[in-house]
Every structure is written in C-alpha cells, then in structure tokens.
Design a protein around this motif. Structure first.
Motif, PDB file in Angstrom:
ATOM      1  N   SER A 195     -11.280  -0.684  -5.936  1.00  0.00           N
ATOM      2  CA  SER A 195     -11.313  -1.558  -7.114  1.00  0.00           C
ATOM      3  C   SER A 195     -10.061  -2.416  -7.218  1.00  0.00           C
ATOM      4  N   ALA A 196      -9.195  -2.328  -6.198  1.00  0.00           N
ATOM      5  CA  ALA A 196      -7.897  -2.987  -6.314  1.00  0.00           C
ATOM      6  C   ALA A 196      -7.759  -4.244  -5.457  1.00  0.00           C
ATOM      7  N   TRP A 197      -8.516  -4.343  -4.347  1.00  0.00           N
ATOM      8  CA  TRP A 197      -8.283  -5.418  -3.394  1.00  0.00           C
ATOM      9  C   TRP A 197      -9.545  -6.227  -3.138  1.00  0.00           C
TER      10      TRP A 197
ATOM     11  N   HIS B 261      -4.651  -8.575  -4.480  1.00  0.00           N
ATOM     12  CA  HIS B 261      -4.739  -7.500  -5.458  1.00  0.00           C
ATOM     13  C   HIS B 261      -5.396  -8.010  -6.736  1.00  0.00           C
ATOM     14  N   ILE B 262      -6.392  -7.283  -7.207  1.00  0.00           N
ATOM     15  CA  ILE B 262      -7.115  -7.674  -8.413  1.00  0.00           C
ATOM     16  C   ILE B 262      -6.300  -7.230  -9.621  1.00  0.00           C
TER      17      ILE B 262
ATOM     18  N   ARG C 279      -0.504  -9.878  -2.263  1.00  0.00           N
ATOM     19  CA  ARG C 279      -1.420 -10.089  -1.152  1.00  0.00           C
ATOM     20  C   ARG C 279      -0.929  -9.340   0.077  1.00  0.00           C
ATOM     21  N   CYS C 280      -1.873  -9.001   0.937  1.00  0.00           N
ATOM     22  CA  CYS C 280      -1.540  -8.494   2.260  1.00  0.00           C
ATOM     23  C   CYS C 280      -2.497  -9.130   3.254  1.00  0.00           C
TER      24      CYS C 280
ATOM     25  N   VAL D 211      -2.737  -4.144   9.295  1.00  0.00           N
ATOM     26  CA  VAL D 211      -2.472  -4.677   7.949  1.00  0.00           C
ATOM     27  C   VAL D 211      -0.990  -5.001   7.847  1.00  0.00           C
ATOM     28  N   PHE D 212      -0.680  -6.181   7.338  1.00  0.00           N
ATOM     29  CA  PHE D 212       0.699  -6.618   7.158  1.00  0.00           C
ATOM     30  C   PHE D 212       1.009  -6.803   5.669  1.00  0.00           C
ATOM     31  N   GLU D 213       2.265  -6.540   5.305  1.00  0.00           N
ATOM     32  CA  GLU D 213       2.824  -6.879   3.994  1.00  0.00           C
ATOM     33  C   GLU D 213       2.130  -6.192   2.828  1.00  0.00           C
ATOM     34  N   CYS D 214       1.688  -4.976   3.003  1.00  0.00           N
ATOM     35  CA  CYS D 214       1.093  -4.243   1.881  1.00  0.00           C
ATOM     36  C   CYS D 214       2.201  -3.732   0.952  1.00  0.00           C
TER      37      CYS D 214
END
Length: 339
Positions: free
Chosen positions: A192-194, A237-238, A246-247, A310-313
């Motif tokens: 529910s987050a991304w 990100h919501i 963002r990632c 995945v980058f920049e989380c």
C-alpha cells in the motif's frame, strides 16, 4: 547520478534535433508519404542512414540508436516558400520492442490519436499498439518496428496540421504491436506504500541508454549487449506530502542464468566494491542482498536468468519488498521458470 543522467539525455536530444544532415542521397517514392501536404512539398531525394554513416548524421547520438538494434533511417525534407521546413525521420528497428524503447526514453508531450487508435497516456494502460506524442512542433510515434520523428522547425497551426497529416499517413496500414514482454512483470503497486510511475519507465538494451536515464558507470558493468532486455522505472511512495520519496527498480533479462550470474558479480565488484558479496542461488527462500549507501538502500537478487535491482530506497524493508514483489510476478507469469 540523477542530475548527470538528465544532462546526458538533454545533449542526446540536442544532437538528434541538430544533426549534420549528412547521408547518402537516394531516389525514393515512398507509398506512405504524400508528395505534398498543405504548403509543403517533399523533395525528390531522401537520405538513407545506416550503421556506416549514422555518426555523421547524429553528431554523437548514433550509439544510442545502435543499442536498439538499429537497421536504417530514411530522412525526408518537406519545404515551402513561405514556411520553415518539416523534417521526417523514419527509424526502422530490428523489433517492435526496440522502436518502443526509443519512444520510452522520453514520455514528454501530449498523447495523439490516429485512425481511431486511442491516445492512451503512458500513465494509463501500456497495451495499445500505437504510441504517439506531440509537443513544440515534434511528433514522435512507435508503430510496429518503426520509430518516427516528424518535426516542424517552426510550430504554427498550419505546420502542426501538416505534421499530424504526415504522421497519420506514415502509420496507415502498419500492424499494431504489443508492449515488450518484460513490462508484464512490473507491478503497478507494491503493498500500500509504493506506486509504479508508468510515465517514467524505459525499455533498453545498452548501458549507454541506461546512463541517459539513470547514470551508473561509464563502463558496461551489467554486461549489456543486444541480446539483453531491460526496463527501469521509478516507484513513488504513496503519501500526502509534496516531497514524495522515490526509488528506482531495474529488471534485466539475459540469455541464460550463467550470463545473469556473471553480470551480477560484475555489477557488485564495480558498484559495491567495499561491500561483502552475497550472491546465492536464486530461490524463494533466499532474501535479497541489501546494502546501505549514501543515497539510500540498494537491493539485488538473481532470479533465474533475470537480475532485479532497487536503487535509492529510503529503508531496507521497502527495498526488500519491491524485489520480492517482482520475484513473485516472475514466478506467477512464467519468467523465472525460463533458464
């Protein structure tokens, strides 16, 4: 990294717009291009550009096209006594995926509909066979293995109408095509987050194209070649805040698992030299490898002949969740069973 990649793509765009216009003249009578449109008339000769002279025409952007299985380019000029020229560029690519990839480098502009084909926004469904985007005198189209640029050097109501007429004539009777198969493994949401930004995803095969989107290295540290397929897209990100996090998610498909494992080892050695390597056999029981960097968390996992990164989380939980969601997609949709 992100600012550098934007600069790279900016100069590639400038190189395409202000080409040297050198190439072999050829007499052609293309059935898909009218001899005249409005006040403009097509010149009798055209230019044929292939891998032997693309660098003279592009002034530096040739590598970008060759990285998409470029076959050849046909260039036509439309001239008028009282109007600036209209340039037509027809890029014939090896596959429909390659033509889609060129359009996906920049989703800017307004969607355009031709011949009853809906002008779906890139932020909506990506299943339409046609993509057409227009802005500031430039029309760009993906149709089958054809990528099209029709550019009026000075935008006026008349030139805009002429550009649209040319676009419609070019794609008439050409077959529609589906999006690259690799895109079907992307998830529109992770928990529910991304949320996936479909209007920012890009398909490519070369590290030069990747660097124009998201800069990693001046070297080919993921072992890209014309047999690889890759897609990169941001997840947002919501939240209700104006400054949304963002990632970036990168999925790469190789010819086999051996090549994928070798590429992931190469990536780790070049990009994460100070971190312990944790590349294990791909399995649902193994968690993604996680690394804390200056710009956030990086995660990766070997998934059969695929690599997911995945980058920049902002946190390791989100990085792990994004990898695991796409691993699930590959398992459900058959990707991970291909070795």
């Amino acid at each position: 990294m992100r600012y550098f990649s934007r600069i790279v793509f900016f100069f590639l765009t400038i190189a395409m717009a202000f080409s040297t216009r050198e190439g072999a003249d050829a007499e052609m009578s293309p059935h898909y291009l009218p001899e005249s449109v409005g006040a403009w008339s097509r010149s009798a000769s055209s230019k044929i550009i292939d891998s032997t002279n693309i660098f003279k025409y592009m002034n530096g952007a040739g590598e970008l096209y060759l990285g998409y299985r470029f076959d050849h380019l046909e260039v036509f000029d439309y001239t008028s006594e009282n109007q600036d020229n209209i340039l037509v560029e027809l890029y014939f690519m090896g596959t429909s995926d390659d033509a889609f990839g060129l359009l996906s480098l920049d989703w800017g502009g307004e969607p355009v509909s031709f011949g009853g084909v809906p002008a779906n926004s890139p932020d909506q469904s990506l299943t339409s066979g046609t993509r057409a985007l227009y802005g500031a005198g430039l029309l760009r189209i993906w149709m089958d293995n054809l990528y099209v640029r029709v550019m009026a050097f000075r935008e006026t109501p008349a030139s805009k109408q002429a550009v649209f007429t040319l676009g419609k004539a070019i794609i008439a009777n050409r077959k529609t095509s589906q999006k690259p198969e690799l895109l079907k493994f992307l998830s529109s949401h992770v928990g529910s987050a991304w949320k996936l930004r479909k209007d920012r995803l890009s398909f490519f095969r070369s590290y030069l194209a990747l660097n124009s989107i998201y800069y990693l290295s001046h070297e080919n540290i993921l072992d890209f070649d014309l047999s690889t397929e890759a897609v990169i897209a941001p997840y947002e990100h919501i939240s209700s805040t104006a400054d949304r996090k963002r990632c970036r998610f990168l999925l790469v498909k190789y010819e086999n698992r051996v090549r994928a494992r070798k590429a992931l080892n190469h990536f780790h050695d070049a990009y994460l030299p100070e971190h312990k390597k944790e590349i294990t056999a791909d399995s649902a029981v193994n968690s993604p490898s996680l690394f804390k960097l200056e710009d956030g968390w990086l995660a990766y996992k070997l998934l059969g002949k695929y690599i997911a990164i995945v980058f920049e989380c902002p946190d390791q939980e989100s990085a792990s969740a994004i990898i695991q969601k796409h691993e699930s997609n590959l398992l459900k949709k058959g990707g991970n069973h291909e070795r």
